[in-house]
Scaffold this motif. Structure first.
Motif, PDB file in Angstrom:
ATOM      1  N   ILE A 189       9.803  -3.613   8.959  1.00  0.00           N
ATOM      2  CA  ILE A 189       8.542  -3.088   8.434  1.00  0.00           C
ATOM      3  C   ILE A 189       8.515  -1.601   8.725  1.00  0.00           C
ATOM      4  O   ILE A 189       8.752  -1.178   9.855  1.00  0.00           O
ATOM      5  CB  ILE A 189       7.321  -3.775   9.083  1.00  0.00           C
ATOM      6  CG1 ILE A 189       7.337  -5.269   8.768  1.00  0.00           C
ATOM      7  CG2 ILE A 189       6.019  -3.133   8.606  1.00  0.00           C
ATOM      8  CD1 ILE A 189       6.292  -6.069   9.505  1.00  0.00           C
ATOM      9  N   GLY A 190       8.248  -0.818   7.690  1.00  0.00           N
ATOM     10  CA  GLY A 190       8.101   0.621   7.857  1.00  0.00           C
ATOM     11  C   GLY A 190       6.669   1.001   7.523  1.00  0.00           C
ATOM     12  O   GLY A 190       6.143   0.614   6.478  1.00  0.00           O
ATOM     13  N   ALA A 191       6.026   1.723   8.433  1.00  0.00           N
ATOM     14  CA  ALA A 191       4.636   2.131   8.209  1.00  0.00           C
ATOM     15  C   ALA A 191       4.441   3.557   8.702  1.00  0.00           C
ATOM     16  O   ALA A 191       5.006   3.954   9.720  1.00  0.00           O
ATOM     17  CB  ALA A 191       3.682   1.187   8.935  1.00  0.00           C
ATOM     18  N   TYR A 192       3.638   4.294   7.962  1.00  0.00           N
ATOM     19  CA  TYR A 192       3.311   5.669   8.348  1.00  0.00           C
ATOM     20  C   TYR A 192       1.862   5.949   7.994  1.00  0.00           C
ATOM     21  O   TYR A 192       1.564   6.558   6.966  1.00  0.00           O
ATOM     22  CB  TYR A 192       4.250   6.662   7.656  1.00  0.00           C
ATOM     23  CG  TYR A 192       4.050   8.075   8.126  1.00  0.00           C
ATOM     24  CD1 TYR A 192       4.478   8.469   9.388  1.00  0.00           C
ATOM     25  CD2 TYR A 192       3.420   9.013   7.322  1.00  0.00           C
ATOM     26  CE1 TYR A 192       4.295   9.764   9.825  1.00  0.00           C
ATOM     27  CE2 TYR A 192       3.232  10.319   7.752  1.00  0.00           C
ATOM     28  CZ  TYR A 192       3.676  10.686   9.009  1.00  0.00           C
ATOM     29  OH  TYR A 192       3.490  11.960   9.451  1.00  0.00           O
ATOM     30  N   GLY A 195       0.829  -1.192   0.000  1.00  0.00           N
ATOM     31  CA  GLY A 195       0.000   0.000   0.000  1.00  0.00           C
ATOM     32  C   GLY A 195       0.866   1.247   0.000  1.00  0.00           C
ATOM     33  O   GLY A 195       2.101   1.173  -0.016  1.00  0.00           O
ATOM     34  N   PRO A 196       0.244   2.413   0.038  1.00  0.00           N
ATOM     35  CA  PRO A 196       0.990   3.660  -0.117  1.00  0.00           C
ATOM     36  C   PRO A 196       1.844   4.061   1.084  1.00  0.00           C
ATOM     37  O   PRO A 196       2.734   4.879   0.950  1.00  0.00           O
ATOM     38  CB  PRO A 196      -0.107   4.697  -0.350  1.00  0.00           C
ATOM     39  CG  PRO A 196      -1.305   4.123   0.313  1.00  0.00           C
ATOM     40  CD  PRO A 196      -1.198   2.639   0.141  1.00  0.00           C
ATOM     41  N   ASP A 247      -4.959   2.271   6.394  1.00  0.00           N
ATOM     42  CA  ASP A 247      -3.697   1.570   6.131  1.00  0.00           C
ATOM     43  C   ASP A 247      -3.475   0.360   7.041  1.00  0.00           C
ATOM     44  O   ASP A 247      -2.513  -0.378   6.853  1.00  0.00           O
ATOM     45  CB  ASP A 247      -2.512   2.527   6.268  1.00  0.00           C
ATOM     46  CG  ASP A 247      -2.417   3.469   5.083  1.00  0.00           C
ATOM     47  OD1 ASP A 247      -2.600   3.009   3.949  1.00  0.00           O
ATOM     48  OD2 ASP A 247      -2.161   4.663   5.304  1.00  0.00           O
ATOM     49  N   LEU A 248      -4.349   0.139   8.019  1.00  0.00           N
ATOM     50  CA  LEU A 248      -4.161  -0.993   8.930  1.00  0.00           C
ATOM     51  C   LEU A 248      -4.162  -2.349   8.220  1.00  0.00           C
ATOM     52  O   LEU A 248      -3.355  -3.214   8.568  1.00  0.00           O
ATOM     53  CB  LEU A 248      -5.189  -0.956  10.054  1.00  0.00           C
ATOM     54  CG  LEU A 248      -4.982   0.175  11.069  1.00  0.00           C
ATOM     55  CD1 LEU A 248      -6.015   0.084  12.176  1.00  0.00           C
ATOM     56  CD2 LEU A 248      -3.578   0.163  11.637  1.00  0.00           C
ATOM     57  N   PRO A 249      -4.995  -2.570   7.192  1.00  0.00           N
ATOM     58  CA  PRO A 249      -4.891  -3.847   6.466  1.00  0.00           C
ATOM     59  C   PRO A 249      -3.536  -4.023   5.770  1.00  0.00           C
ATOM     60  O   PRO A 249      -3.029  -5.138   5.673  1.00  0.00           O
ATOM     61  CB  PRO A 249      -6.026  -3.779   5.433  1.00  0.00           C
ATOM     62  CG  PRO A 249      -6.997  -2.805   5.996  1.00  0.00           C
ATOM     63  CD  PRO A 249      -6.168  -1.808   6.757  1.00  0.00           C
TER      64      PRO A 249
END
Length: 162
Positions: A136-139, A118-119, A147-149
């Motif tokens: 894992i990088g998430a923002y 995802g984005p 974006d949780l899925p």
């Protein structure tokens, strides 16, 4: 005067400072520096400026947030200052996007299997010797759960993390 008075420190002339042998086992083990960096916008020259800053700080791997490079125009720096860039493109104009910056000249490690989820979520595997470490990088944007899925998908890549 006696002979003892004339002997000025001659008893110590033959002493040398102790030289310690360097123990090859006492070398500092290699390290990997990992950072996150909110660059606020990676368009124009800003991604290049962020890579320059990472290089000056001697960072090996970085998760860059708020890159804002749109998927409709994925034009950006792919390699600079000794870093390879892997971008998850933004789907919302002027918001989001994340990138993984990995130093190219690593001696004792490498990164493999980079994926976009995802984005605003990326993942990869850091390999050092026989050890494999997931990154894992998430923002996720503020006030948004969409974006949780994508985070769950990144976590599912690494079942041992659960």
């Amino acid at each position: 005067t006696t002979d003892e008075d004339d002997s000025s420190d001659s008893d110590y002339d033959d002493l040398q400072p102790i030289q310690r042998k360097k123990n090859p086992k006492s070398r500092k083990p290699p390290t990997i520096s990992i950072a996150t960096y909110n660059i606020k916008d990676g368009r124009n020259n800003r991604l290049l400026t962020a890579l320059c800053a990472l290089d000056k700080q001697d960072i090996d791997i970085a998760i860059l947030t708020e890159v804002k490079i749109p998927e409709t125009a994925p034009i950006h720096t792919r390699w600079a200052y000794g870093y390879h860039i892997f971008v998850a493109y933004s789907t919302t104009p002027g918001q989001g996007g994340i990138a993984l910056a990995v130093r190219d000249n690593a001696k004792n490690w490498h990164v493999e299997s980079q994926r976009r989820h995802g984005p605003n979520v990326v993942s990869c595997v850091l390999v050092s010797g026989t050890k494999r470490t997931p990154i894992i990088g998430a923002y996720p944007p503020p006030k948004s759960l969409k974006d949780l899925p994508h985070v769950a998908a990144a976590l599912s890549r690494f079942p041992k993390l659960k």
